[in-house]
Design a protein around this motif. Sequence first.
Motif, mmCIF file in Angstrom:
data_model
loop_
_atom_site.group_PDB
_atom_site.id
_atom_site.type_symbol
_atom_site.label_atom_id
_atom_site.label_comp_id
_atom_site.label_asym_id
_atom_site.label_seq_id
_atom_site.Cartn_x
_atom_site.Cartn_y
_atom_site.Cartn_z
ATOM 1 N N GLN A 190 0.676 -1.164 -0.051
ATOM 2 C CA GLN A 190 0.023 -0.019 0.014
ATOM 3 C C GLN A 190 0.913 1.350 -0.089
ATOM 4 O O GLN A 190 0.559 2.091 -0.565
ATOM 5 N N GLN A 191 1.988 1.190 0.837
ATOM 6 C CA GLN A 191 2.687 2.665 0.746
ATOM 7 C C GLN A 191 3.506 2.737 -0.516
ATOM 8 O O GLN A 191 3.449 3.826 -1.119
ATOM 9 N N LEU A 192 4.083 1.466 -1.331
ATOM 10 C CA LEU A 192 4.855 1.562 -2.245
ATOM 11 C C LEU A 192 3.715 2.213 -3.505
ATOM 12 O O LEU A 192 4.072 3.131 -4.317
ATOM 13 N N THR A 193 2.432 1.663 -3.644
ATOM 14 C CA THR A 193 1.496 2.080 -4.639
ATOM 15 C C THR A 193 1.221 3.507 -4.304
ATOM 16 O O THR A 193 0.775 4.427 -5.581
ATOM 17 N N SER A 194 1.140 3.840 -3.127
ATOM 18 C CA SER A 194 0.783 5.319 -2.762
ATOM 19 C C SER A 194 2.137 6.295 -3.303
ATOM 20 O O SER A 194 1.795 7.624 -3.488
ATOM 21 N N MET A 195 3.247 5.690 -3.658
ATOM 22 C CA MET A 195 4.387 6.627 -3.831
ATOM 23 C C MET A 195 4.633 6.455 -5.291
ATOM 24 O O MET A 195 5.598 6.971 -5.956
ATOM 25 N N GLY A 196 3.969 5.695 -6.107
ATOM 26 C CA GLY A 196 3.918 5.621 -7.364
ATOM 27 C C GLY A 196 4.400 4.493 -8.341
ATOM 28 O O GLY A 196 4.514 4.236 -9.234
ATOM 29 N N TRP A 197 4.509 3.259 -7.407
ATOM 30 C CA TRP A 197 4.754 1.893 -7.749
ATOM 31 C C TRP A 197 3.598 1.385 -8.383
ATOM 32 O O TRP A 197 2.682 1.411 -7.641
ATOM 33 N N GLN A 198 3.795 0.637 -9.597
ATOM 34 C CA GLN A 198 2.801 -0.113 -10.225
ATOM 35 C C GLN A 198 2.828 -1.574 -9.355
ATOM 36 O O GLN A 198 3.909 -1.799 -8.875
ATOM 37 N N TYR A 199 1.691 -2.261 -9.078
ATOM 38 C CA TYR A 199 1.670 -3.514 -8.175
ATOM 39 C C TYR A 199 1.197 -4.492 -9.143
ATOM 40 O O TYR A 199 -0.012 -4.536 -9.691
ATOM 41 N N ILE A 200 2.015 -5.753 -8.997
ATOM 42 C CA ILE A 200 1.391 -6.898 -9.498
ATOM 43 C C ILE A 200 1.402 -8.095 -8.616
ATOM 44 O O ILE A 200 2.438 -8.209 -8.095
ATOM 45 N N GLU A 201 0.378 -8.829 -8.345
ATOM 46 C CA GLU A 201 0.389 -9.837 -7.492
ATOM 47 C C GLU A 201 1.088 -11.169 -8.053
ATOM 48 O O GLU A 201 0.686 -11.543 -9.233
ATOM 49 N N GLY A 202 2.125 -11.676 -7.590
ATOM 50 C CA GLY A 202 2.955 -12.928 -7.994
ATOM 51 C C GLY A 202 2.152 -14.227 -8.032
ATOM 52 O O GLY A 202 0.932 -14.050 -7.499
ATOM 53 N N SER A 203 2.948 -14.985 -8.708
ATOM 54 C CA SER A 203 2.310 -16.359 -8.629
ATOM 55 C C SER A 203 3.360 -17.460 -8.425
ATOM 56 O O SER A 203 4.443 -17.498 -9.051
ATOM 57 N N TRP A 204 3.210 -18.394 -7.693
ATOM 58 C CA TRP A 204 4.094 -19.739 -7.524
ATOM 59 C C TRP A 204 4.018 -20.592 -8.806
ATOM 60 O O TRP A 204 4.744 -21.668 -8.861
ATOM 61 N N ALA A 225 6.301 -3.157 -8.644
ATOM 62 C CA ALA A 225 6.481 -3.990 -7.545
ATOM 63 C C ALA A 225 5.715 -5.424 -7.567
ATOM 64 O O ALA A 225 4.638 -5.189 -7.819
ATOM 65 N N ILE A 226 6.357 -6.417 -7.287
ATOM 66 C CA ILE A 226 5.813 -7.641 -7.300
ATOM 67 C C ILE A 226 5.974 -8.646 -6.036
ATOM 68 O O ILE A 226 7.077 -8.696 -5.649
ATOM 69 N N ASN A 227 4.976 -8.989 -5.597
ATOM 70 C CA ASN A 227 5.094 -9.835 -4.281
ATOM 71 C C ASN A 227 5.143 -11.344 -4.776
ATOM 72 O O ASN A 227 4.880 -11.666 -5.858
ATOM 73 N N GLN A 228 5.766 -12.357 -3.716
ATOM 74 C CA GLN A 228 5.949 -13.516 -3.932
ATOM 75 C C GLN A 228 6.413 -13.911 -5.575
ATOM 76 O O GLN A 228 5.963 -14.651 -6.351
ATOM 77 N N TYR A 229 7.553 -13.531 -5.762
ATOM 78 C CA TYR A 229 8.254 -13.291 -6.934
ATOM 79 C C TYR A 229 9.262 -14.730 -7.022
ATOM 80 O O TYR A 229 10.420 -14.827 -6.600
ATOM 81 N N ARG A 230 8.531 -15.677 -7.471
ATOM 82 C CA ARG A 230 9.194 -17.019 -7.517
ATOM 83 C C ARG A 230 10.421 -16.995 -8.451
ATOM 84 O O ARG A 230 10.250 -16.292 -9.569
#
Length: 623
Positions: free
Chosen positions: A17-31, A132-137
């Motif tokens: 949430q903080q990163l997106t508020s600062m201008g980062w695009q977000y993608i939810e990662g996948s395993w 920004a990508i979380n759970q980046y396998r």
Amino acid sequence: MSQPTPEYIHVELPIIQQLTSMGWQYIEGSWDNPAITERENFKQVLLTERLKAAIKRINLEDNGNPWLDDLQVQAAVSQLERLGANRLMEANQAATELLLKGTTVLGQDGKQHTVHFIEFNPEHLHRNNFIAINQYRVNPPWATGNRGFIVPDMVLLVNGIPLVVIECKSPNLDNPITEAIQDLLKYSNQRGSSQPEGAEKLFHYNLLMIAASRGRATAGTIGANYEHYVDWKTDLTPLTPLPDKGMGENDSPPLAGEGLGERSNSRQTLIAGMLKPANLIDILHNFTLFKTSGDRTIKIVPRYQQYRAVYKALHRLQHNQTRAEHGTDDQRGGIIWHTQGSGKSLTMVYLIRKIRTIPELRRFKIVVVTDRRDLEKQLADTAILTGEPLQKAKNVKKLEQYLQQPGAGLVFGMIQKFKGGEDSDEEAEIEPIAKNLNLSENILVLIDEAHRSHAKTLHTNLLEALPNCVRIGFTGTPIVKAAKKTTLQIFGSFIDEYNIRQSQEDKVTLPIVYEGLEARGTVTQGDDLDQLFEIIFADKTPEEQAQIKAKYATKTQVGEARELIKAKAKSMLRHYLERILAGGFKAQVVASTRLAAVRYQEAFVEAQREIVQQLERRSSREY
């Protein structure tokens, strides 16, 4: 769908949430599906399509049109993919150099042309892509099927290049930061394991590795161990427009978040200070260094106080009054008070490097002044990292020649040369350096260890040689009370302060623990020395007693007295054995004179011999 974990709720999600508020695009990662994160397979770490699009967007002709075709773009990407280094640090250094300097491709005119991967110009940062990508396998080369892969909690990519890896840990753990760092070391294959356990390729391009928990985050670089991960305690936003002249002469640039009525925690402050897109690009471009120590390469990024000090100094340089404008003194300089061991010489390098990126400051001649040869060499070696040619003055004539040259430059000189002498600390044995060597206002003098020598005529000579220069003094121990001028009176107010208390809070400096001990000197009959003096000279007036003491019992004579030294040596050695040695610590004795030092050495040997004999006698009685 599984229930969200405390780690996700309290750490990972707030970071997103903080990163997106600062201008980062977000993608939810996948395993399971690499296509979700724009990759053909999990062994890829670069998002090549994003990278190719960014290269075309960044590299433009003078008229603003792209000039690279697909083959040229692919050639540039291939350079970034094949770094030609086997070890992680070597690969990271090679990748960092490519990111900073770009690569070359053959143009349609048959000549080599530079291609950049990242847009560093603050006016055109929008040409970069921040995701920004979380759970980046990522699958290491040796991974098979669904075994052996790594999944960092968050990876931040600029133009498809993974610059930051964040590992989050649940607040329910006893030591979440330590466990996060352990995972980062594992992922990057830096735990010294006999078998590979990470995916080093993900970290070839890495700028920052961040360990995060609910209320805290720390940052390190490739090669950093647990103790090298540090907090970031300033949310400085230097790349927003600064106010015009008209602020107070010693005002500092604004801090983002000030006045919001809410105190950020350590994690939020680090993310705001280091990962704001403009700040991250700035740290990569102007504050990242590689230094060789012996056979070891060290990657260095700034500590928060270094970054903060540079921007406060820049603000004064750009907005405060010159000597002509003020009428008396130049207001653009001051003192950077950073305690010993906090990296003042690196702060100088960062300042020089940053100055060279600012159009209105590029014309400055920068003069680095030290007062000792070892400091001069250390700073010169460090300043080489800026990449700017050095003019190192070996004598007075050379120094005068370099200072007189118009325009920019980077000059090194020792303070003694500003009086005409080479090595002596005497005040005036040779004619001082010429006055009014250079009247330009575009001269910045950086003075290391500014508390030493500069209260003397040496500093006066410097001012007379460069009367309109800016002076910034760096010191770990400013003189605040003195018979002569204090450091503040000479250089002006503090630009930035980082004292020993703050350094200890950051665990950069160990706390100093003081225990007062007294080894009283006695005469052979057992009477106290002062009592005996009073008895012998009881018939003398106080004035006569003072004269006797002054003549026959000076501090030096008492300090060199053999019997007194023997008594003190015995006391110190016993204290050391009982209280200090057991903790694995060493000790140092400081004597008043060289003769006293020699006598202490003899006394310690004798005291050691006595203690050993006592122990041997005791041991023989026990058996």
